[in-house]
Design an enzyme around this catalytic site. Structure first.
Site, mmCIF file in Angstrom:
data_model
loop_
_atom_site.group_PDB
_atom_site.id
_atom_site.type_symbol
_atom_site.label_atom_id
_atom_site.label_comp_id
_atom_site.label_asym_id
_atom_site.label_seq_id
_atom_site.Cartn_x
_atom_site.Cartn_y
_atom_site.Cartn_z
ATOM 1 N N ASP A 1 34.911 35.857 40.363
ATOM 2 C CA ASP A 1 34.888 36.104 41.833
ATOM 3 C C ASP A 1 33.170 35.900 42.026
ATOM 4 O O ASP A 1 32.466 36.858 41.697
ATOM 5 C CB ASP A 1 35.484 37.259 42.121
ATOM 6 C CG ASP A 1 36.878 37.228 41.669
ATOM 7 O OD1 ASP A 1 37.771 36.531 42.031
ATOM 8 O OD2 ASP A 1 37.345 38.273 41.219
ATOM 9 N N LYS B 1 35.170 46.396 34.847
ATOM 10 C CA LYS B 1 33.824 46.386 34.997
ATOM 11 C C LYS B 1 33.859 47.755 36.027
ATOM 12 O O LYS B 1 34.597 47.923 36.828
ATOM 13 C CB LYS B 1 33.400 45.273 35.660
ATOM 14 C CG LYS B 1 33.612 44.071 34.619
ATOM 15 C CD LYS B 1 33.117 42.713 35.562
ATOM 16 C CE LYS B 1 33.470 41.620 34.795
ATOM 17 N NZ LYS B 1 33.393 40.375 35.487
ATOM 18 N N ASP C 1 27.447 37.843 39.131
ATOM 19 C CA ASP C 1 26.856 37.734 40.383
ATOM 20 C C ASP C 1 26.846 38.990 41.128
ATOM 21 O O ASP C 1 26.335 39.223 42.285
ATOM 22 C CB ASP C 1 27.861 36.810 41.140
ATOM 23 C CG ASP C 1 29.024 37.436 41.762
ATOM 24 O OD1 ASP C 1 29.214 37.550 42.969
ATOM 25 O OD2 ASP C 1 29.603 37.987 41.017
ATOM 26 N N THR D 1 37.028 38.666 34.137
ATOM 27 C CA THR D 1 36.855 39.276 35.474
ATOM 28 C C THR D 1 37.572 40.742 35.693
ATOM 29 O O THR D 1 38.327 41.075 35.079
ATOM 30 C CB THR D 1 37.653 37.978 36.303
ATOM 31 O OG1 THR D 1 37.974 38.475 37.724
ATOM 32 C CG2 THR D 1 39.255 38.003 35.760
ATOM 33 N N ASP E 1 31.696 35.465 34.627
ATOM 34 C CA ASP E 1 32.377 36.160 35.679
ATOM 35 C C ASP E 1 33.159 35.054 36.382
ATOM 36 O O ASP E 1 32.716 33.952 36.574
ATOM 37 C CB ASP E 1 31.488 37.026 36.531
ATOM 38 C CG ASP E 1 32.347 37.828 37.807
ATOM 39 O OD1 ASP E 1 33.140 38.494 37.598
ATOM 40 O OD2 ASP E 1 31.761 37.222 38.760
#
Length: 488
Positions: A14, A142, A167, A110, A12
């Site tokens: 960000d 996502k 995250d 992302t 990922d």
């Protein structure tokens, strides 16, 4: 059981590789405040890890502002902050360099748009990444699995052999739905451990060696009706052993053992075994730590074991044999019964399946995966959709999935017949074709299916000339290969 090799690491962006999660939060916070809606902690799930469009729609519902206008403003605010300075997360560059030295493929996955991702890629070094997938590249981003599946397709790798580094809960959901192992390094939102998911505090703790330890192990389970222990075929025990060894299975759920097959096969293989009554057994190359069900079960019924298949890895395996009469495919093909009558005649088997599911429920633990394999003596509602066959439907409603149909969703393309390799015609002498059906199953809960197939050795001669067959059964076996994650 062997561990799947690490095929790729999917990052990922960000909040994982770069400290943009904070920048995104600040951008949304400002846009919301300008419209009279201050943000708080409870708003984070609608912001972090979400695509711009989701957050814009959410803010539109709260503020009354047009979603399109909000999306444009959010893009601008975030891009301004990104251009103002991208800060790699601690340990990110060192980990990327370490993976590059070991030639482990890397992808960026992302929920940010391509314009933002390209800015970050330029800062990190686009050459570090073999593939990048953004919110602009898939129909759904996502938490849907599409972004990770798209990255795996582009790399030519199996999701089960990949580790996704995330995250946020949204990203974790996406990666796990795609079938990846997950390494979670939370930034602003807490993420709990779970099977197939490892949680660490920082990328500084991550090494290529750790990542190689995270893909699941491969476990191959066979369901096999031995046909009265194999006694209709000469040298049947040797042929059974040959089948187990040649197929490379790890666990065999047995029916019609003839009383002694489980212990004799296990002794010859150097395996572990559980015998239940005169008909059921489980043999395993892995230790049996618990036994479930009635040890004196009759010819029909179910029995189970818990296996320790590795550090932090356990699995429950049940074998079941349900009554063979009345046999629905005969009633449909020979007697012309309709769906309502066929369903009504499944009462005995349905009661046996419900009893099996009750016993499973009494022994099950939430984080221990489950396999229920066996000869159910009935078709599946997933195959013959003109009849809602209640036995397999009951198993599905209990949360069990049909591994063969997961691997082969189209019944016409892959019928998976297990009854019967030795009965091309009905044995009453009438010459009527024998209904060919899938009546043997490997069901599961909490596992990932890598492959499933039926198996028959050689080309068996038809009944009654079966004594010299290489295949010592009147059923085909079912073999499913699973990915088994360690506990979180």
């Amino acid at each position: 059981m062997t561990q799947l090799p690490l095929q790729a690491v999917l990052f990922d962006m960000d909040g994982t590789l770069v400290d943009t999660e904070r920048l995104w939060w600040e951008a949304v916070e400002r846009v919301a405040a300008e419209r009279g809606r201050p943000l708080g902690e409870t708003d984070r799930p609608e912001v972090l890890g979400r695509p711009v469009e989701h957050t814009a729609d959410w803010l539109a519902g709260l503020t009354g502002a047009p979603a399109g206008e909000l999306a444009t403003t959010l893009h601008r605010e975030f891009a301004d902050r990104v251009r103002g300075g991208i800060v790699p997360r601690p340990g990110a560059l060192a980990l990327l360099d370490a993976l590059a030295r070991e030639r482990i493929p890397i992808a960026l996955v992302t929920a940010s748009p391509r314009a933002v991702a390209d800015t970050v890629l330029e800062a990190l070094g686009a050459g570090r990444f073999a593939v990048s997938v953004t919110a602009d590249d898939t129909a759904h981003t996502k938490p849907a699995p599409e972004p990770y599946l798209a990255a795996c397709r582009a790399l030519g790798v199996d999701p089960a052999g990949c580790v996704a580094v995330e995250d946020t809960p949204t990203g974790v959901t996406s990666a796990e739905a795609a079938g990846c192992a997950v390494l979670a390094v939370p930034s602003l939102v807490t993420i709990g451990a779970a099977p197939g998911r490892t949680v660490l505090g920082s990328l500084e703790e991550v090494t290529p060696e750790l990542l190689r330890s995270l893909p699941p192990h491969r476990l191959r389970v066979m369901s096999w009706n031995l046909w009265l222990g194999g006694s209709k075929v000469d040298d049947h025990r040797a042929k059974q052993l040959k089948t187990v060894l040649e197929t490379g299975v790890d666990v065999v759920a047995l029916q019609e053992t003839g009383g002694t097959a489980a212990e004799e096969l296990a002794e010859a293989l150097g395996w572990h075994h559980h015998r239940a009554g005169e008909n059921l057994g489980v043999i395993s190359r892995y230790p049996i730590t618990a036994r479930f069900g009635d040890p004196e079960v009759g010819f029909y019924g179910a029995a189970g074991v818990r296996l320790r298949i590795g550090p932090g890895r356990e699995i429950d395996v049940w074998t079941a044999h349900l009554h063979y009469t009345p046999y629905g495919p005969y009633e449909a093909a020979f007697d012309g019964l309709g769906a309502a009558d066929l369903i009504a005649h499944e009462g005995v088997r349905l009661a046996q399946m419900r009893d099996t599911l009750r016993r499973i429920g009494e022994s099950a633990e939430e984080d221990v995966p489950l396999v229920l394999a066996g000869d159910f003596n009935c078709p599946s509602h997933l195959d013959r959709t003109e009849v809602d066959w209640p036995v397999t439907r009951a198993a599905e409603e209990a949360g069990l999935r049909d591994s063969f149909r997961e691997a082969h969703p189209d019944p016409a393309a892959a019928p998976g017949h297990t009854w019967s390799p030795i009965h091309p015609v009905h044995e009453d002498g009438s010459g009527r074709p024998e209904p060919q059906d899938r009546i043997d199953y490997v069901l599961h809960r909490g596992l990932v299916v890598l492959d499933s197939r039926t198996h028959v050795s050689g080309t068996p001669r038809p009944w009654p000339d079966v004594f010299g067959n290489d295949w010592p059964s009147d059923h085909a076996a079912v073999i499913t290969t699973f990915a088994v994650h360690r506990r979180g």
